[in-house]
Design a protein around this motif. Structure first.
Motif, short mmCIF file in Angstrom:
data_model
loop_
_atom_site.label_atom_id
_atom_site.label_comp_id
_atom_site.label_asym_id
_atom_site.label_seq_id
_atom_site.Cartn_x
_atom_site.Cartn_y
_atom_site.Cartn_z
N SER A 123 -3.14 -3.12 -8.47
CA SER A 123 -3.67 -4.53 -9.05
C SER A 123 -4.93 -4.09 -9.70
O SER A 123 -5.36 -4.74 -10.66
CB SER A 123 -4.18 -5.37 -8.02
OG SER A 123 -4.76 -4.94 -6.73
N SER A 141 -8.03 -5.42 -4.20
CA SER A 141 -7.42 -6.09 -3.00
C SER A 141 -8.13 -6.09 -1.79
O SER A 141 -8.81 -4.95 -1.71
CB SER A 141 -6.04 -5.61 -3.11
OG SER A 141 -5.86 -4.43 -2.59
N ARG A 144 -0.50 -12.19 1.76
CA ARG A 144 -0.10 -11.04 1.06
C ARG A 144 1.15 -10.51 1.30
O ARG A 144 1.59 -10.58 2.51
CB ARG A 144 -1.04 -9.98 1.19
CG ARG A 144 -2.49 -10.25 0.37
CD ARG A 144 -3.43 -9.11 1.04
NE ARG A 144 -2.94 -7.83 0.80
CZ ARG A 144 -2.97 -7.34 -0.58
NH1 ARG A 144 -3.53 -7.77 -1.52
NH2 ARG A 144 -2.38 -6.22 -0.79
#
Ligand SMILES: [Zn+2]
Length: 898
Positions: A232, A357, A870
């Protein structure tokens, strides 16, 4: 927080064997220790009583303190009002009182209900952005301090015995003046050399600290970056932009040529980098077993920036490429922090952590505990408190070895902004004197510049290292609470591994005695720190306020902006402990109590205000003291502020971030954060956006200005949606963000000036418009003046870089709702917020938080959040190796294989 246990004086300083070895808690900074023989929280002897007189038994409720008895001067009487020069003002940018006159007794203070305290920004920059302060070197004389309570010499002490002794304005002790510091007194009892000595004529000075103020050599400025290289981070462009920002600021890092540099990166593993100047290529050390972090040679991982510059540049150049094909979704932040800690612990310094994250692996992994159904309910505040205490424990360890953490939490844009659990993570910065930054829905084209500006700022701004701060107050007043980012050692020493120009602390105080014996109350904040050039310094701010028995005077001396700043900080703690509802209720109740009690002691003296508040003033019932006229408006605004408001549309990460921001905000910024500035740009006068001419006497010019060039701001309008007309263009500023609101029928010429020649914004995306605005390609008077206003506001607010967001009339996205939340004079949609200003005034004037008018039902769901769990893999790491070295090429090749 318990601040009252008996204080143990620290042992005498010891001299550690090696440079930079870390002193223990108790050994650190003996100079800032409390008085000998016991201390209250403000560093004055809490249980101290003068040996010969019992002042508490001889109160002077109507007077200004005890009268001196001729020939019988008490040994520890405090300086008299007549002996103190109150004309000496400290720059309010450093320290501000909630009231500038102090009630003389506990009962009087209780009667007004006014919170007493100060907001301190010890390293605040001046209006031109400079770190200007007088530096004093006492040389062989040594630093002049009270022998009893260790207060630093300041302009508010009194002089006696023809200048041979001075009386401490905090504890009353008479101190001898050494022959090298002696000077004769003038006819007013003041030192003749007063105006040549900044410490006697200025409330704020910085003292050069001699050797005894060090328990180790001053540390060099250390900058260690801990950067997420998982998918990410790479895919969002965060890694590339972070590296670019670091590169751009390397030359500007303070402390050259002693500055040290280090880098740790992480995904599911932790990577260390060797930067020995002798290396042709940097070496990467990968530690896959995050449960047993093995770190062979930490000394090569923190290097002198100048000596290793080539190899550092080489690595930064290659870093984005090294991970560009990664598919690693995991985040072993905890193990990376543990590794970084081992690298830095021998020296301390600034750790700059960038993550994309929620941490998923190893120590400190977090759970997706966000529960959107709990928003707006009693369960909401549980999500605002940390679930995982690992970060707090780590932060305390960091603080002990002088590491401060600045945390950049970036939640990349997607279908829904991912949850990161800021409530748990924020402990890292909170307890180490660091900063938390948050970028929800991060998209590079939209937020990249904000990230770059904010990271660049924390890297280059004036910073004090290995700092501690102590606040002392005149006998009779005690510190009851501190607010801000710090860790408290003992009872009252704030440990601040870093203290920067943006660091702000709230200090609440209360009467410690039924009657004050002092006629002047002084508060002194002393910050011992190491400058980036390696000098040990003590920055001392002292403010003085007279004591009075006349409550009208106390009420007339209220600084409503400081009062609200401190009220908000207090209520943030209530919100975390007992919930947002309770905090809003307490805020409203406090406002009502204050108005009721102050009205009883005050006569109404309306004062004209040039801004747009006249209409509001007319709504106010007679009898509100002029200093508190804006309190109901500000209180209502706070209950609707994103930190406190109800409803179901503020997700926990955003709420945590806003609460954290509020808790470290200075008074000037909180004023705008509580009650934002709204400017009508389409009708602004011809002078708005231009610097105030130097010839004009600015003291008689009422128009508000901003920025270093004193740019004249347009007239502010009420914060109500009713003010928005379709023909209009508005700018809203709330201390941390800027919004441009564009009406559907706005003037095409003005639109073209602001948005790169576009004469209509119909169908245009807000993000694109914001970019066009920032590019500022259009010339012309109107465009120039609007940009000058934006620039001036940015210069005013250094806590965060003010990003411009564009909202068009009729928009309903996230930007639009975050703009409309600022319109605090309108009814809000959450339960308890459905009153407008007039209704709120009526309510607090009746004296309570109950019986809200205009019930509009419970807070409806806005924004339609879906459950944000998630889906990243939680797999363990199969590896038998403890660690292995790889080349940059090998790292590149190994990516994308998972
Ligand atoms: Zn003293």
């Amino acid at each position: 927080m318990g601040l009252r246990p008996p204080h143990q004086p620290p042992p005498p300083p010891t001299h550690p064997p090696s440079p930079y070895s870390q002193p223990s808690h108790a050994q650190q900074h003996p100079d800032l220790a409390g008085p000998q023989g016991g201390s209250g929280p403000a560093g004055y002897p809490g249980h101290y009583r003068p040996p010969s007189m019992d002042y508490t038994g001889a109160p002077h409720p109507q007077g200004m303190g005890p009268s001196p008895v001729p020939g019988m001067e008490a040994a520890n009487q405090l300086p008299m009002l007549s002996e103190v020069d109150l004309s000496i003002a400290s720059d309010p940018r450093f320290m501000r009182f909630t009231v500038s006159k102090i009630p003389n007794s506990q009962n009087n203070a209780a009667a007004t209900k006014l919170p007493l305290g100060v907001v301190i920004q010890p390293m605040a920059l001046d209006a031109s952005g400079q770190d200007s302060i007088d530096v004093v070197n006492f040389g062989a004389t040594g630093i002049v301090r009270c022998k009893k309570c260790r207060t630093y010499i300041n302009p508010f002490v009194s002089w006696h015995d023809a200048g041979r002794r001075w009386r401490c304005n905090v504890c009353g002790t008479l101190n001898d003046v050494s022959s090298s510091y002696f000077n004769h007194l003038d006819e007013h009892g003041q030192r003749r050399d007063k105006h040549e000595r900044p410490e006697l004529s200025n409330g704020s000075v910085e003292l050069v600290a001699p050797g005894e103020y060090m328990v180790r050599p001053p540390q060099p400025p250390v900058y260690l970056f801990v950067v997420d290289v998982s998918y990410s981070s790479v895919a969002s462009g965060l890694l590339a932009r972070t590296v670019e920002t670091i590169k751009k600021n390397l030359d500007a890092l303070p402390g050259d040529p002693r500055t040290q540099f280090g880098l740790v990166t992480f995904d599911s593993t932790v990577h260390f980098y060797h930067f020995k100047p002798s290396l042709k290529m940097p070496q990467v050390l990968v530690v896959p077993d995050i449960s047993e972090l093995f770190l062979p040679l930490p000394e090569d991982m923190l290097v002198n920036l100048k000596e290793s510059r080539e190899v550092i540049d080489l690595l930064l150049e290659s870093l984005p490429e090294m991970y560009e094909k990664t598919r690693n979704m995991d985040s072993a932040l905890g193990p990376a922090l543990t590794g970084a800690y081992r690298v830095m612990a021998p020296v301390g310094g600034k750790m700059c952590v960038v993550l994309a994250s929620m941490p998923t692996l190893g120590d400190g992994r977090l759970k997706p505990r966000e529960e959107l159904r709990a928003l707006g309910t009693e369960r909401e505040h549980a999500m605002l408190n940390p679930e995982e205490s690992w970060y707090r424990t780590k932060a305390v360890e960091f603080s002990r070895v002088q590491i401060s953490v600045d945390l950049f939490c970036v939640a990349p844009a997607g279908q829904q902004t991912p949850f990161m659990d800021l409530a748990s993570l924020t402990a890292l910065s909170k307890f180490t004197g660091g900063n938390l930054f948050y970028y929800p829905g991060f998209a590079m084209e939209k937020d990249g510049r904000k990230l770059e500006e904010e990271m660049g700022r924390i890297l280059t701004r004036p910073t004090g290292f290995e700092a501690v701060m102590r606040v002392r107050a005149t006998r009779g007043l005690k510190v009851t609470q501190f607010y801000g980012n710090y860790y408290i050692r003992g009872t009252d020493l704030l440990a601040l591994p870093n203290c920067s120009s943006e660091s702000v602390f709230g200090v609440e105080m209360a009467h410690d005695e039924a009657f004050l014996t002092a006629s002047v109350i002084c508060v002194q904040a002393a910050l011992l720190h190491t400058t980036s050039s390696g000098e040990r310094r003590i920055r001392v701010h002292t403010v003085a306020a007279p004591v009075t028995a006349v409550l009208q005077e106390v009420i007339a001396s209220v600084d409503v902006d400081t009062l609200c700043n401190l009220m908000a900080k207090r209520m943030l703690e209530v919100a975390l402990k007992t919930g947002l509802d309770a905090a809003r209720h307490r805020l409203t109740q406090l406002c009502a109590d204050l108005l009721r009690s102050c009205r009883a002691f005050s006569t109404h003296q309306p004062q004209g205000r040039a801004s747009g508040y006249q209409q509001q003033q007319q709504q106010q019932p007679a009898g509100i003291p002029s200093t508190l006229e804006l309190l109901p408006l500000y209180t209502m605004a706070m209950t609707k502020n994103v930190a406190f408001r109800g409803g179901t549309d503020i997700r926990p990460d955003l709420r945590t971030y806003m609460m954290q921001l509020f808790s470290v905000m200075n008074v000037a910024t909180s004023r705008a954060f509580i009650h934002p500035n709204l400017f009508a740009l389409h009708t602004m006068g011809n002078e708005a956006g231009l610097p105030v001419p130097p010839s004009k006497d600015s003291s008689t010019d009422e128009a508000p200005t901003a920025g270093r060039q004193k740019i004249r701001l347009p007239v502010a309008v009420n914060l109500s949606g009713e003010r928005f007309v379709s023909e209009g263009i508005y700018l809203l500023e709330n201390g941390i963000s800027l919004y441009l609101w564009v009406g559907a029928r706005a003037d095409p010429r003005q639109l073209a000036a602001l948005f790169g020649g576009m004469t209509s914004v119909e169908g245009a995306d807000g993000g694109v418009l914001a970019q066009l605005f920032e590019e500022g390609k259009e010339e012309g008077d109107y465009a120039r003046r609007v940009h000058a206003i934006v620039q001036a506001l940015r210069e005013e607010r250094s806590l965060r870089w003010l990003q411009v967001q564009v909202v068009k009339e009729g928009d309903a996205g996230l930007e639009a709702s975050s703009l409309y939340r600022n319109l605090v004079e309108d009814r809000a949609a959450f339960s308890g917020g459905q009153y407008n200003y007039a209704e709120f005034m009526g309510m607090v004037s009746r004296g309570g938080g109950g019986g809200m008018p205009g019930g509009m039902g419970g807070g409806g769901t806005r924004g339609g959040w879906r459950d944000g769990r998630r889906t990243s893999a939680w797999n363990g790491i199969p590896s038998t190796l403890k660690c292995y070295e790889m080349t940059i090429e090998e790292i590149k090749g190994s990516q994308g294989k998972e």
